[in-house]
Design an enzyme around this catalytic site. Sequence first.
Site, short mmCIF file in Angstrom:
data_model
loop_
_atom_site.label_atom_id
_atom_site.label_comp_id
_atom_site.label_asym_id
_atom_site.label_seq_id
_atom_site.Cartn_x
_atom_site.Cartn_y
_atom_site.Cartn_z
N ASP A 83 -5.38 -0.96 3.15
CA ASP A 83 -5.71 -1.70 1.94
C ASP A 83 -4.50 -2.36 1.29
O ASP A 83 -3.36 -1.93 1.46
CB ASP A 83 -6.41 -0.78 0.92
CG ASP A 83 -5.56 0.42 0.53
OD1 ASP A 83 -4.92 1.00 1.42
OD2 ASP A 83 -5.55 0.78 -0.67
N GLU A 140 -5.99 3.66 0.26
CA GLU A 140 -4.93 4.60 -0.10
C GLU A 140 -4.46 4.36 -1.52
O GLU A 140 -4.08 5.30 -2.22
CB GLU A 140 -3.75 4.46 0.87
CG GLU A 140 -2.67 5.52 0.69
CD GLU A 140 -1.72 5.26 -0.47
OE1 GLU A 140 -1.33 6.24 -1.14
OE2 GLU A 140 -1.38 4.09 -0.73
#
Length: 394
Positions: A83, A140
């Site tokens: 991400d 994350e």
Amino acid sequence: MKIDPQLTAWGPEFASWRQDFHAHPEIAYQEHRTAALVAERLKSFGIEVTTGVGGTGVVGTLRQGRLDRAGGNRAIALRADMDALPMDEANDLPYRSQNPGRMHACGHDGHTTMLLAAARYLAETRNFAGTIHFIFQPAEEGGAGALRMIEDGLLERFPFDAVFGAHNDPTLPVGALSASPGSVMAATDDVTIRLTGRGGHAARPHYAIDPLLAGAQIVLGLQTIVARRVDPLCSTVVSICTFHAGSATNVIPDTATLSGTVRNLDPATQTRLAVEIPDMIRHLARAAGVEAEIDYESGYPPVVNDAAMVDVVARAAGTVLDADQIHTDLPPSLGGEDFAYYALHRPACFYRIGQKDGTKGGMPLHHPRYDFNDAILPVGAAIFAAIAAGDLPG
């Protein structure tokens, strides 16, 4: 450095993958394009692929060789995060973000590419015996994607005996690696405080109950948590980072809202502060005559490295890097990482790879001008592959 020439030859291709990820960043649980590309490339390497784990997570599985002495197939997991961050990019690069308000400012584009590169190399060389699960994780950056994957049955569906993860480090030079035992990343809790007093005219404060003043006392009071309630040898930070109150220079407001973060390296301290901090806020608010509504959210736990897994990484890195480039005693960071959730369940090591090369690769993480240094892609891939070969000897 001692890197297989094949990995070096693939370097420009790896850089093109990374720059494509960088140009198309996706934030937590929206990594649909990234996950699709990861799955497509894993399949092209001949690796078994499972998608949709924990939302947008991808797991690639590669099996090779004999059973171990106990009659079972030892398995390890190698993990990368996919991400991006919800921020605008300030770089003027050919591959700068094409998605406004989205940027790979922490190097997850590079982590994903390093693990893909390692998967390709391991699928071709097959110099290991056992099972490797390549975990490409969403969210994350505050979304606890690791926990979501675990809740979706990651440990049962893809059983592994140990897990390893890497992160780039702009403070270390290219070729340096840091892998230390014990706590290496902090617990990350959040606190939000809503104070309600009684508004009034600034010239007549005795008719009001000032929530802004109460908030200021709370900000200062919370620092005594670190100074007087936590062991000085246990690193802890309490930072109130937002304070919103009032709309005019001559009006005492009715309400004030504060928020911040609490960081520490010890699970027991994290648990204790989740009780003591709200308790202190309530007492200080009561003393100031305001009402307090407190939301205390326990976030990621500390990342605790297993000493034996640190040895695995150090030995593996020694086949790629010079001995003086490998550090097992660098101080921990008070940044957070949801790799911690894997480490709660399996022996784990989270290590850092240096990416600073003169003026290149040294921009801090989460900075709008950060960029991953493509020169370390073959290095990171080689270390991932060496961990697999070392922990799963053929």
